[in-house]
Design a protein around this motif. Structure first.
Motif, mmCIF file in Angstrom:
data_model
loop_
_atom_site.group_PDB
_atom_site.id
_atom_site.type_symbol
_atom_site.label_atom_id
_atom_site.label_comp_id
_atom_site.label_asym_id
_atom_site.label_seq_id
_atom_site.Cartn_x
_atom_site.Cartn_y
_atom_site.Cartn_z
ATOM 1 N N ILE A 6 0.683 -0.658 0.332
ATOM 2 C CA ILE A 6 0.000 -0.020 0.646
ATOM 3 C C ILE A 6 0.892 1.660 0.215
ATOM 4 C CG2 ILE A 6 -0.414 0.408 2.552
ATOM 5 C CD1 ILE A 6 -2.842 1.142 1.977
ATOM 6 N N GLU A 7 0.606 1.835 -1.021
ATOM 7 C CA GLU A 7 1.706 3.123 -0.735
ATOM 8 C C GLU A 7 0.319 4.942 -0.641
ATOM 9 O OE1 GLU A 7 4.332 3.441 -1.429
ATOM 10 O OE2 GLU A 7 5.555 1.506 -1.474
ATOM 11 N N MET A 8 0.854 5.826 -0.573
ATOM 12 C CA MET A 8 -0.540 6.631 0.051
ATOM 13 C C MET A 8 0.696 8.142 -1.291
ATOM 14 S SD MET A 8 -0.961 4.669 2.366
ATOM 15 C CE MET A 8 0.227 4.600 3.537
ATOM 16 N N GLY A 9 0.145 8.996 -1.897
ATOM 17 C CA GLY A 9 0.435 10.311 -1.879
ATOM 18 C C GLY A 9 -0.064 11.043 -2.543
ATOM 19 N N THR A 10 -0.047 12.117 -2.893
ATOM 20 C CA THR A 10 -1.132 13.475 -3.096
ATOM 21 C C THR A 10 -0.246 14.527 -5.039
ATOM 22 O OG1 THR A 10 0.783 15.547 -1.723
ATOM 23 C CG2 THR A 10 -1.270 14.070 -0.636
ATOM 24 N N GLY A 11 -1.380 14.953 -4.740
ATOM 25 C CA GLY A 11 -1.452 15.875 -6.133
ATOM 26 C C GLY A 11 -1.773 16.516 -5.728
ATOM 27 N N ASN A 12 -2.025 17.822 -7.037
ATOM 28 C CA ASN A 12 -2.871 19.244 -7.376
ATOM 29 C C ASN A 12 -2.619 19.595 -8.282
ATOM 30 O OD1 ASN A 12 -0.242 21.534 -7.557
ATOM 31 N ND2 ASN A 12 0.542 20.566 -5.423
ATOM 32 N N ASP A 13 -3.570 20.337 -8.911
ATOM 33 C CA ASP A 13 -3.989 20.938 -10.108
ATOM 34 C C ASP A 13 -3.696 21.923 -9.309
ATOM 35 O OD1 ASP A 13 -3.810 21.705 -12.671
ATOM 36 O OD2 ASP A 13 -6.038 21.505 -12.326
ATOM 37 N N GLN A 14 -3.229 23.519 -9.908
ATOM 38 C CA GLN A 14 -3.342 24.718 -9.280
ATOM 39 C C GLN A 14 -4.292 26.042 -9.203
ATOM 40 O OE1 GLN A 14 0.865 25.969 -7.770
ATOM 41 N NE2 GLN A 14 2.188 24.335 -7.957
ATOM 42 N N TYR A 15 -3.774 25.271 -11.168
ATOM 43 C CA TYR A 15 -4.479 27.017 -11.827
ATOM 44 C C TYR A 15 -5.324 26.110 -12.777
ATOM 45 C CZ TYR A 15 -0.693 28.973 -10.480
ATOM 46 O OH TYR A 15 0.835 29.558 -10.149
ATOM 47 N N GLY A 16 -6.260 24.851 -12.966
ATOM 48 C CA GLY A 16 -7.035 24.466 -13.696
ATOM 49 C C GLY A 16 -8.671 24.016 -12.794
#
Length: 115
Positions: A6-16
């Motif tokens: 099991i792996e965890m991660g984060t991500g984002n979209d700053q403008y769209g």
């Protein structure tokens, strides 16, 4: 089936404000640092692996789960979007940054890894 990673991660979209893009980045973050040498070591076919991904965003219905599953590199994958993550709005510009979190779980039948 037995969960072996099991792996965890984060991500984002700053403008769209693109929830699928933020989720894809969270999934990539979760798997980017993983290496599972047991497949080569034990001669296990990657196709036998079941991959279950859960992504958390503030608008789960805005996530294209099928496209995310289709882009996973190994195994038979499913992606589910749930309420989570963050929407962070800049009070000066009104721009909203979408932040997603992801958990990537991989499963194998124990018979396939018996040595």
């Amino acid at each position: 089936m037995q969960r072996f990673i099991i792996e965890m991660g984060t991500g984002n979209d700053q403008y769209g404000q693109d929830y699928t893009k933020a989720a894809a980045r969270a999934i990539e973050d979760a798997i980017r640092h993983s290496s599972i040498p047991m497949f080569d070591t034990l001669g296990v076919d990657h196709a036998k692996m079941i991959v279950q991904v859960t992504v958390g965003v503030q608008k789960p219905d805005s996530v294209d789960c099928k496209s995310l599953a289709d882009n996973l590199p190994r195994g038979s994958a499913t992606v589910k979007a749930v309420l989570g993550g963050l929407d962070v709005t800049n009070p000066d510009s009104g721009n909203t940054v979408v932040v997603a979190s992801a958990a990537v779980e991989a499963f194998l039948d124990p018979k396939d890894v018996a040595v």
